[in-house]
Design a protein around this motif. Structure first.
Motif, PDB file in Angstrom:
ATOM      1  N   GLU A 248      52.647  39.774  41.360  1.00  0.00           N
ATOM      2  CA  GLU A 248      51.973  39.703  42.662  1.00  0.00           C
ATOM      3  C   GLU A 248      51.170  40.976  42.927  1.00  0.00           C
ATOM      4  O   GLU A 248      50.030  40.923  43.377  1.00  0.00           O
ATOM      5  CB  GLU A 248      53.011  39.480  43.768  1.00  0.00           C
ATOM      6  CG  GLU A 248      52.422  39.334  45.141  1.00  0.00           C
ATOM      7  CD  GLU A 248      51.538  38.103  45.292  1.00  0.00           C
ATOM      8  OE1 GLU A 248      50.657  38.130  46.170  1.00  0.00           O
ATOM      9  OE2 GLU A 248      51.721  37.129  44.538  1.00  0.00           O
ATOM     10  N   ARG A 249      51.786  42.136  42.641  1.00  0.00           N
ATOM     11  CA  ARG A 249      51.054  43.401  42.834  1.00  0.00           C
ATOM     12  C   ARG A 249      49.839  43.467  41.930  1.00  0.00           C
ATOM     13  O   ARG A 249      48.775  43.935  42.332  1.00  0.00           O
ATOM     14  CB  ARG A 249      51.984  44.580  42.560  1.00  0.00           C
ATOM     15  CG  ARG A 249      52.965  44.838  43.669  1.00  0.00           C
ATOM     16  CD  ARG A 249      53.643  46.166  43.492  1.00  0.00           C
ATOM     17  NE  ARG A 249      54.189  46.302  42.152  1.00  0.00           N
ATOM     18  CZ  ARG A 249      55.381  46.722  41.846  1.00  0.00           C
ATOM     19  NH1 ARG A 249      56.193  47.076  42.809  1.00  0.00           N
ATOM     20  NH2 ARG A 249      55.790  46.808  40.609  1.00  0.00           N
ATOM     21  N   ALA A 250      49.982  43.002  40.699  1.00  0.00           N
ATOM     22  CA  ALA A 250      48.848  43.022  39.773  1.00  0.00           C
ATOM     23  C   ALA A 250      47.736  42.099  40.266  1.00  0.00           C
ATOM     24  O   ALA A 250      46.553  42.429  40.165  1.00  0.00           O
ATOM     25  CB  ALA A 250      49.307  42.598  38.375  1.00  0.00           C
ATOM     26  N   ARG A 251      48.113  40.940  40.831  1.00  0.00           N
ATOM     27  CA  ARG A 251      47.106  40.013  41.345  1.00  0.00           C
ATOM     28  C   ARG A 251      46.342  40.641  42.504  1.00  0.00           C
ATOM     29  O   ARG A 251      45.111  40.570  42.571  1.00  0.00           O
ATOM     30  CB  ARG A 251      47.761  38.715  41.797  1.00  0.00           C
ATOM     31  CG  ARG A 251      46.763  37.621  42.174  1.00  0.00           C
ATOM     32  CD  ARG A 251      47.435  36.416  42.790  1.00  0.00           C
ATOM     33  NE  ARG A 251      48.120  36.715  44.025  1.00  0.00           N
ATOM     34  CZ  ARG A 251      47.531  36.931  45.200  1.00  0.00           C
ATOM     35  NH1 ARG A 251      46.219  36.896  45.293  1.00  0.00           N
ATOM     36  NH2 ARG A 251      48.250  37.174  46.264  1.00  0.00           N
TER      37      ARG A 251
ATOM     38  N   LYS B 210      39.996  45.142  43.004  1.00  0.00           N
ATOM     39  CA  LYS B 210      39.037  45.656  42.026  1.00  0.00           C
ATOM     40  C   LYS B 210      37.795  44.774  41.974  1.00  0.00           C
ATOM     41  O   LYS B 210      36.662  45.258  41.899  1.00  0.00           O
ATOM     42  CB  LYS B 210      39.706  45.715  40.652  1.00  0.00           C
ATOM     43  CG  LYS B 210      38.914  46.410  39.594  1.00  0.00           C
ATOM     44  CD  LYS B 210      39.708  46.507  38.299  1.00  0.00           C
ATOM     45  CE  LYS B 210      38.944  47.207  37.211  1.00  0.00           C
ATOM     46  NZ  LYS B 210      39.722  47.289  35.976  1.00  0.00           N
ATOM     47  N   ARG B 211      38.005  43.445  42.043  1.00  0.00           N
ATOM     48  CA  ARG B 211      36.875  42.519  42.011  1.00  0.00           C
ATOM     49  C   ARG B 211      35.994  42.695  43.245  1.00  0.00           C
ATOM     50  O   ARG B 211      34.767  42.748  43.150  1.00  0.00           O
ATOM     51  CB  ARG B 211      37.383  41.077  41.928  1.00  0.00           C
ATOM     52  CG  ARG B 211      36.285  40.038  41.753  1.00  0.00           C
ATOM     53  CD  ARG B 211      36.818  38.625  41.832  1.00  0.00           C
ATOM     54  NE  ARG B 211      37.423  38.296  43.111  1.00  0.00           N
ATOM     55  CZ  ARG B 211      36.734  37.993  44.219  1.00  0.00           C
ATOM     56  NH1 ARG B 211      35.427  38.000  44.198  1.00  0.00           N
ATOM     57  NH2 ARG B 211      37.365  37.698  45.338  1.00  0.00           N
ATOM     58  N   LEU B 212      36.608  42.850  44.420  1.00  0.00           N
ATOM     59  CA  LEU B 212      35.853  43.050  45.653  1.00  0.00           C
ATOM     60  C   LEU B 212      35.075  44.360  45.624  1.00  0.00           C
ATOM     61  O   LEU B 212      33.926  44.426  46.069  1.00  0.00           O
ATOM     62  CB  LEU B 212      36.789  43.017  46.861  1.00  0.00           C
ATOM     63  CG  LEU B 212      37.399  41.655  47.197  1.00  0.00           C
ATOM     64  CD1 LEU B 212      38.429  41.804  48.300  1.00  0.00           C
ATOM     65  CD2 LEU B 212      36.322  40.666  47.578  1.00  0.00           C
ATOM     66  N   LYS B 213      35.685  45.396  45.070  1.00  0.00           N
ATOM     67  CA  LYS B 213      35.010  46.692  44.965  1.00  0.00           C
ATOM     68  C   LYS B 213      33.797  46.593  44.040  1.00  0.00           C
ATOM     69  O   LYS B 213      32.740  47.145  44.319  1.00  0.00           O
ATOM     70  CB  LYS B 213      35.999  47.737  44.446  1.00  0.00           C
ATOM     71  CG  LYS B 213      35.469  49.141  44.424  1.00  0.00           C
ATOM     72  CD  LYS B 213      36.541  50.108  43.972  1.00  0.00           C
ATOM     73  CE  LYS B 213      36.011  51.523  43.903  1.00  0.00           C
ATOM     74  NZ  LYS B 213      37.035  52.445  43.394  1.00  0.00           N
ATOM     75  N   ALA B 214      33.957  45.864  42.925  1.00  0.00           N
ATOM     76  CA  ALA B 214      32.850  45.699  41.982  1.00  0.00           C
ATOM     77  C   ALA B 214      31.716  44.891  42.620  1.00  0.00           C
ATOM     78  O   ALA B 214      30.537  45.207  42.416  1.00  0.00           O
ATOM     79  CB  ALA B 214      33.346  45.006  40.715  1.00  0.00           C
ATOM     80  N   GLU B 215      32.058  43.875  43.396  1.00  0.00           N
ATOM     81  CA  GLU B 215      31.017  43.086  44.068  1.00  0.00           C
ATOM     82  C   GLU B 215      30.251  43.940  45.068  1.00  0.00           C
ATOM     83  O   GLU B 215      29.034  43.837  45.178  1.00  0.00           O
ATOM     84  CB  GLU B 215      31.639  41.889  44.789  1.00  0.00           C
ATOM     85  CG  GLU B 215      32.034  40.764  43.883  1.00  0.00           C
ATOM     86  CD  GLU B 215      32.671  39.609  44.647  1.00  0.00           C
ATOM     87  OE1 GLU B 215      32.740  39.672  45.896  1.00  0.00           O
ATOM     88  OE2 GLU B 215      33.105  38.657  43.980  1.00  0.00           O
ATOM     89  N   LYS B 216      30.959  44.800  45.798  1.00  0.00           N
ATOM     90  CA  LYS B 216      30.321  45.662  46.778  1.00  0.00           C
ATOM     91  C   LYS B 216      29.389  46.658  46.088  1.00  0.00           C
ATOM     92  O   LYS B 216      28.310  46.963  46.581  1.00  0.00           O
ATOM     93  CB  LYS B 216      31.392  46.398  47.576  1.00  0.00           C
ATOM     94  CG  LYS B 216      30.894  47.018  48.841  1.00  0.00           C
ATOM     95  CD  LYS B 216      32.056  47.552  49.645  1.00  0.00           C
ATOM     96  CE  LYS B 216      31.588  47.987  51.009  1.00  0.00           C
ATOM     97  NZ  LYS B 216      32.684  48.500  51.814  1.00  0.00           N
ATOM     98  N   LYS B 217      29.789  47.159  44.922  1.00  0.00           N
ATOM     99  CA  LYS B 217      28.974  48.103  44.162  1.00  0.00           C
ATOM    100  C   LYS B 217      27.700  47.439  43.662  1.00  0.00           C
ATOM    101  O   LYS B 217      26.632  48.036  43.636  1.00  0.00           O
ATOM    102  CB  LYS B 217      29.787  48.633  42.980  1.00  0.00           C
ATOM    103  CG  LYS B 217      29.533  50.071  42.647  1.00  0.00           C
ATOM    104  CD  LYS B 217      30.400  50.495  41.495  1.00  0.00           C
ATOM    105  CE  LYS B 217      31.101  51.788  41.834  1.00  0.00           C
ATOM    106  NZ  LYS B 217      31.855  52.313  40.719  1.00  0.00           N
ATOM    107  N   GLU B 218      27.804  46.177  43.258  1.00  0.00           N
ATOM    108  CA  GLU B 218      26.644  45.456  42.724  1.00  0.00           C
ATOM    109  C   GLU B 218      25.613  45.152  43.797  1.00  0.00           C
ATOM    110  O   GLU B 218      24.462  44.902  43.490  1.00  0.00           O
ATOM    111  CB  GLU B 218      27.108  44.151  42.069  1.00  0.00           C
ATOM    112  CG  GLU B 218      27.851  44.356  40.777  1.00  0.00           C
ATOM    113  CD  GLU B 218      28.415  43.052  40.224  1.00  0.00           C
ATOM    114  OE1 GLU B 218      28.189  41.995  40.840  1.00  0.00           O
ATOM    115  OE2 GLU B 218      29.067  43.101  39.175  1.00  0.00           O
TER     116      GLU B 218
END
Length: 195
Positions: free
Chosen positions: A134-137, A143-151
């Motif tokens: 659960e913590r890994a999910r 991490k995915r949200l951070k990458a989308e914001k960076k893009e």
């Protein structure tokens, strides 16, 4: 010729007479000891080792080796260490470090874990694993949200205001201009587009 049940009983009686004792020993008592002898030989090597550990708690590997060498020579002694490690990882046995005076060093002693205690250990491991999953999910999602914001880039990150669309007819616009303003517009457009 009698009834079917009488004939079956005769045949069963003949079969019982034809059964030879195990290993050619006539003096061996019949009954439970015979069954045990047959079942022990039919067990897998894993079951044989676990049964020995169950019968002898806190047994050392050297004693397990000697027992298997004498009683079960079909089991390779080279596999014993690996099997004991697997039993420990799967919580089938516990491994304790004890001091052996004869060898003058520390060795491991193995004891079989009771089924109820093993179930509790496996349940706690499963719960720990589920919380880790659960913590890994959650971490992957962050991490995915951070990458989308960076893009997105800077221009997309800034708030934008909607420009009002001018839908009036160009002819109406030109006709509504006073003559001085229309001349200025004409001169500017001539500079831009040439002509």
């Amino acid at each position: 010729m009698g009834t079917i049940s009488a004939e079956i009983q005769k045949v069963m009686a003949e079969w019982d007479k034809q059964v030879t004792p195990l290993h050619g020993r006539d003096s061996q008592p019949k009954g439970e000891t015979e069954v045990k002898a047959k079942t022990v030989n039919d067990l897998t090597s894993t079951a044989k080792i676990l049964r020995f550990i169950e019968a002898n708690p806190t047994v050392q590997k050297a004693r397990i080796d000697s027992y298997l060498k004498i009683n079960h020579p079909e089991i390779p002694l080279g596999y014993i260490s690996t099997m004991l490690n697997q039993f420990t990882k799967r919580n089938l046995v516990t491994r304790e470090e004890v001091y052996d005076r004869n060898l003058n060093k520390h060795v491991y002693a193995y004891t079989l874990v009771p089924t109820e205690e093993r179930k509790k250990l496996l349940d706690s491991k499963r719960e720990r694993k589920m919380t880790m999953v659960e913590r890994a999910r959650v971490a992957r999602e962050a991490k995915r949200l951070k990458a989308e914001k960076k893009e997105q880039g800077i221009s997309e990150a800034l708030p934008t205001t909607q420009a009002k669309a001018y839908t009036a007819d160009t002819q109406e616009f030109v006709n509504s201009l006073p003559i001085g303003k229309a001349r200025e517009l004409y001169d500017e457009l001539k500079k831009i587009f040439g002509g």
